[in-house]
Write a protein that holds these residues in place. Structure first.
Motif, PDB file in Angstrom:
ATOM      1  N   ASP A  62      82.151  11.976 -53.640  1.00 45.31           N
ATOM      2  CA  ASP A  62      82.912  11.772 -54.868  1.00 45.31           C
ATOM      3  C   ASP A  62      82.065  11.087 -55.934  1.00 45.31           C
ATOM      4  N   LYS A  63      81.147  10.225 -55.488  1.00 40.58           N
ATOM      5  CA  LYS A  63      80.319   9.467 -56.422  1.00 40.58           C
ATOM      6  C   LYS A  63      78.860   9.660 -56.046  1.00 40.58           C
ATOM      7  N   PRO A  64      77.960   9.602 -57.043  1.00 35.69           N
ATOM      8  CA  PRO A  64      76.534   9.769 -56.733  1.00 35.69           C
ATOM      9  C   PRO A  64      76.006   8.632 -55.866  1.00 35.69           C
ATOM     10  N   LEU A  65      75.049   8.983 -55.037  1.00 41.16           N
ATOM     11  CA  LEU A  65      74.442   8.041 -54.106  1.00 41.16           C
ATOM     12  C   LEU A  65      72.929   8.102 -54.266  1.00 41.16           C
ATOM     13  N   CYS A  66      72.293   6.985 -54.022  1.00 35.35           N
ATOM     14  CA  CYS A  66      70.828   6.910 -53.987  1.00 35.35           C
ATOM     15  C   CYS A  66      70.413   6.878 -52.516  1.00 35.35           C
ATOM     16  N   GLU A  67      69.894   8.008 -52.025  1.00 36.80           N
ATOM     17  CA  GLU A  67      69.494   8.118 -50.620  1.00 36.80           C
ATOM     18  C   GLU A  67      67.990   8.333 -50.546  1.00 36.80           C
ATOM     19  N   THR A  68      67.302   7.477 -49.818  1.00 37.79           N
ATOM     20  CA  THR A  68      65.843   7.532 -49.756  1.00 37.79           C
ATOM     21  C   THR A  68      65.360   7.820 -48.346  1.00 37.79           C
ATOM     22  N   PHE A  69      64.503   8.816 -48.241  1.00 39.48           N
ATOM     23  CA  PHE A  69      63.841   9.131 -46.976  1.00 39.48           C
ATOM     24  C   PHE A  69      62.567   8.301 -46.914  1.00 39.48           C
ATOM     25  N   LEU A  70      62.466   7.442 -45.900  1.00 45.78           N
ATOM     26  CA  LEU A  70      61.321   6.536 -45.777  1.00 45.78           C
ATOM     27  C   LEU A  70      60.130   7.284 -45.198  1.00 45.78           C
ATOM     28  N   LEU A  71      58.986   7.175 -45.857  1.00 47.95           N
ATOM     29  CA  LEU A  71      57.813   7.949 -45.463  1.00 47.95           C
ATOM     30  C   LEU A  71      56.853   7.178 -44.574  1.00 47.95           C
ATOM     31  N   ASP A  72      56.853   5.857 -44.658  1.00 49.57           N
ATOM     32  CA  ASP A  72      55.871   5.094 -43.879  1.00 49.57           C
ATOM     33  C   ASP A  72      56.426   3.747 -43.434  1.00 49.57           C
ATOM     34  N   PHE A  73      57.716   3.706 -43.115  1.00 54.26           N
ATOM     35  CA  PHE A  73      58.333   2.424 -42.747  1.00 54.26           C
ATOM     36  C   PHE A  73      58.076   2.031 -41.306  1.00 54.26           C
ATOM     37  N   GLY A  74      58.123   2.969 -40.374  1.00 54.79           N
ATOM     38  CA  GLY A  74      58.060   2.608 -38.963  1.00 54.79           C
ATOM     39  C   GLY A  74      59.453   2.450 -38.403  1.00 54.79           C
ATOM     40  N   GLU A  75      59.701   1.374 -37.662  1.00 51.56           N
ATOM     41  CA  GLU A  75      60.999   1.168 -37.042  1.00 51.56           C
ATOM     42  C   GLU A  75      61.563  -0.191 -37.441  1.00 51.56           C
ATOM     43  N   GLY A  76      62.888  -0.325 -37.296  1.00 53.21           N
ATOM     44  CA  GLY A  76      63.556  -1.586 -37.601  1.00 53.21           C
ATOM     45  C   GLY A  76      64.942  -1.335 -38.156  1.00 53.21           C
ATOM     46  N   ASP A  77      65.812  -2.315 -37.979  1.00 53.33           N
ATOM     47  CA  ASP A  77      67.189  -2.213 -38.460  1.00 53.33           C
ATOM     48  C   ASP A  77      67.245  -2.680 -39.911  1.00 53.33           C
ATOM     49  N   LEU A  78      67.674  -1.789 -40.792  1.00 57.56           N
ATOM     50  CA  LEU A  78      67.691  -2.111 -42.213  1.00 57.56           C
ATOM     51  C   LEU A  78      69.095  -2.308 -42.776  1.00 57.56           C
ATOM     52  N   TYR A  79      70.113  -2.013 -42.006  1.00 57.45           N
ATOM     53  CA  TYR A  79      71.459  -2.084 -42.552  1.00 57.45           C
ATOM     54  C   TYR A  79      71.797  -3.475 -43.063  1.00 57.45           C
ATOM     55  N   ASP A  80      72.404  -3.507 -44.238  1.00 58.56           N
ATOM     56  CA  ASP A  80      72.865  -4.707 -44.921  1.00 58.56           C
ATOM     57  C   ASP A  80      71.729  -5.510 -45.547  1.00 58.56           C
ATOM     58  N   LYS A  81      70.486  -5.021 -45.478  1.00 59.84           N
ATOM     59  CA  LYS A  81      69.403  -5.691 -46.184  1.00 59.84           C
ATOM     60  C   LYS A  81      69.484  -5.336 -47.666  1.00 59.84           C
ATOM     61  N   ARG A  82      69.099  -6.279 -48.529  1.00 63.62           N
ATOM     62  CA  ARG A  82      69.025  -6.015 -49.962  1.00 63.62           C
ATOM     63  C   ARG A  82      67.656  -5.407 -50.269  1.00 63.62           C
ATOM     64  N   VAL A  83      67.662  -4.263 -50.914  1.00 61.55           N
ATOM     65  CA  VAL A  83      66.411  -3.562 -51.203  1.00 61.55           C
ATOM     66  C   VAL A  83      66.392  -3.114 -52.660  1.00 61.55           C
ATOM     67  N   ARG A  84      65.208  -2.752 -53.121  1.00 60.26           N
ATOM     68  CA  ARG A  84      65.023  -2.203 -54.466  1.00 60.26           C
ATOM     69  C   ARG A  84      64.353  -0.843 -54.351  1.00 60.26           C
ATOM     70  N   CYS A  85      64.960   0.151 -54.959  1.00 57.50           N
ATOM     71  CA  CYS A  85      64.409   1.504 -54.978  1.00 57.50           C
ATOM     72  C   CYS A  85      63.866   1.775 -56.370  1.00 57.50           C
ATOM     73  N   GLU A  86      62.538   1.874 -56.479  1.00 57.95           N
ATOM     74  CA  GLU A  86      61.869   2.111 -57.754  1.00 57.95           C
ATOM     75  C   GLU A  86      61.514   3.594 -57.878  1.00 57.95           C
ATOM     76  N   LEU A  87      62.032   4.249 -58.899  1.00 63.60           N
ATOM     77  CA  LEU A  87      61.730   5.662 -59.101  1.00 63.60           C
ATOM     78  C   LEU A  87      60.419   5.809 -59.863  1.00 63.60           C
ATOM     79  N   LYS A  88      59.574   6.751 -59.400  1.00 65.76           N
ATOM     80  CA  LYS A  88      58.247   6.923 -59.985  1.00 65.76           C
ATOM     81  C   LYS A  88      58.070   8.251 -60.704  1.00 65.76           C
ATOM     82  N   ALA A  89      58.558   9.346 -60.121  1.00 60.88           N
ATOM     83  CA  ALA A  89      58.345  10.662 -60.724  1.00 60.88           C
ATOM     84  C   ALA A  89      59.421  11.629 -60.249  1.00 60.88           C
TER      85      ALA A  89
END
Length: 291
Positions: A238-265
Motif C-alpha cells: 500500500d505504501k512505498p518501502l525502502c528495501e536494500t539487498f546487502l552486498l557485503d555485510f556477512g552475517e548478523g541479526d539486524l532487526y530493530d537496528k537504526r540504519v541509514r540508507c544513502e542513495l548514490k545512483a
C-alpha cells in the motif's frame, strides 16, 4: 566580571542542509572563533505547523542533527514554531536573539523571513539587530553548474530519480533513516539478504526503482542495491518501502537496528516481472551493477 562572549547564530529551517544552507552554517562556524556557534531551527516545517500543505521533507530531525554535527555546530536548537510564530519582528530580535541567545552575530540566507506572518525581511532584521548591537551576515544564493541550489529543486531531482545530481546540490548523499523492520522474507528466500526501512510520511519519495546505495549500520558502511517502490511482482504494498539487498555485510541479526540508507545512483525503474524466477535473475544483475 567579564560578560560571556556573544553567540554566533545561524537562522533557518535548513531542510536537507544543502549547499546553500551550508554556506550560512559554515560561515557561522568558521567565524565563531571563541564564540559558541548556534543553529536555531524548527522542530517541524512552518508550513505544516500552520496547517498548510507542506512540501515533502528532505531530512528528518535526526539526520539534520547528524549533518549539523559534521559541520561543527556547537549547539542545535529545535524551536517550537507555535511559540514563535506570533512574535512581531522586534520582539523576536529582543526576546530570542538578544536575551535568550545573547547573539553577537546572526547568519541567514538571502530570502530569510521571520516574525508574525513572516513580516520581517532582511532589511528589518538588519535594522532591528543593529539597534541591539548585533551584526547580520546574509548569504547570497549558491549556484552550482549554472543552477541555483534550493530545497525545491532537490525535491524535483529526487522525484525523477536524478539522485546523483540531487546529491551534488545537497553536498552529501540523500538518505532514508530508520529502524529495520521485519519484512516478508522474500528477498532472503531468493538468496538476497535484505533490510527494510519504512519511508516516513511527509518525506520525499524518490522515483520508484533500483539505486546503488551505501548502508550505514553502527558506524560501519556496507554496499547495497536498494529498491524504492511497492513490489509489484510479489504482492504490491500500500505504501512505498525502502528495501536494500546487502552486498557485503556477512552475517548478523539486524532487526530493530537504526540504519541509514544513502542513495548514490539510479540503476533502473521498478517494474513488474512475469515470475519470481525472472525477478530473482534481475536482482542478481542489479547487484552486480551496483558492485
Amino acid at each position: 566580571m567579564p560578560q560571556k562572549a556573544g553567540a554566533y547564530v545561524a537562522l533557518g529551517f535548513f531542510d536537507g542542509v544543502h549547499l546553500g544552507h551550508r554556506a550560512v552554517i559554515e560561515g557561522c562556524v568558521a567565524d565563531s572563533g571563541g564564540h559558541e556557534s548556534v543553529v536555531l531551527t524548527f522542530r517541524e516545517s512552518p508550513a505544516k505547523a500552520l496547517g498548510r500543505t507542506a512540501p515533502p521533507l528532505l531530512s528528518d530531525n535526526a539526520r539534520k542533527a547528524e549533518l549539523m554535527e559534521e559541520l561543527g555546530v556547537d549547539a542545535l536548537i529545535f524551536a517550537d514554531f507555535h511559540a514563535l510564530k506570533d512574535m512581531p519582528p522586534a520582539v523576536f530580535v529582543q526576546k530570542v536573539l538578544a536575551e535568550k541567545l545573547n547573539a553577537e552575530r546572526v547568519y541567514c540566507g538571502f530570502n530569510y523571513r521571520f516574525g508574525r506572518n513572516g513580516a520581517g525581511d532582511i532589511a528589518a532584521l538588519e535594522k532591528l539587530c543593529d539597534e541591539k548591537g548585533i551584526t547580520v551576515c546574509v548569504r547570497q544564493p549558491v549556484v552550482l553548474d549554472g543552477e541555483q541550489v534550493s530545497s525545491s529543486r532537490i525535491r524535483e531531482l529526487i522525484a525523477i530519480g536524478a539522485i546523483d545530481r540531487a546529491n551534488r546540490l545537497l553536498g552529501s548523499r540523500w538518505a532514508i533513516e530508520g529502524r529495520i523492520e521485519s519484512g516478508n522474507h522474500i528477498g532472503t528466500g531468493m538468496g538476497f539478504p535484505t533490510v527494510n526501512l519504512p519511508i516516513p510520511d511527509g518525506t520525499a519519495v524518490p522515483l520508484f526503482g533500483v539505486y546503488a546505495s551505501d548502508i550505514v549500520i553502527d558506524g560501519a558502511r556496507y554496499r547495497g542495491a536498494t529498491n524504492i517502490g511497492v513490489h509489484p511482482t510479489v504482492g504490491e504494498n500500500d505504501k512505498p518501502l525502502c528495501e536494500t539487498f546487502l552486498l557485503d555485510f556477512g552475517e548478523g541479526d539486524l532487526y530493530d537496528k537504526r540504519v541509514r540508507c544513502e542513495l548514490k545512483a539510479f540503476i533502473r525503474p521498478e517494474r513488474r516481472f512475469n515470475s519470481v524466477e525472472e525477478l530473482t535473475e534481475q536482482i542478481r544483475l542489479d547487484c552486480e551493477k551496483c558492485k
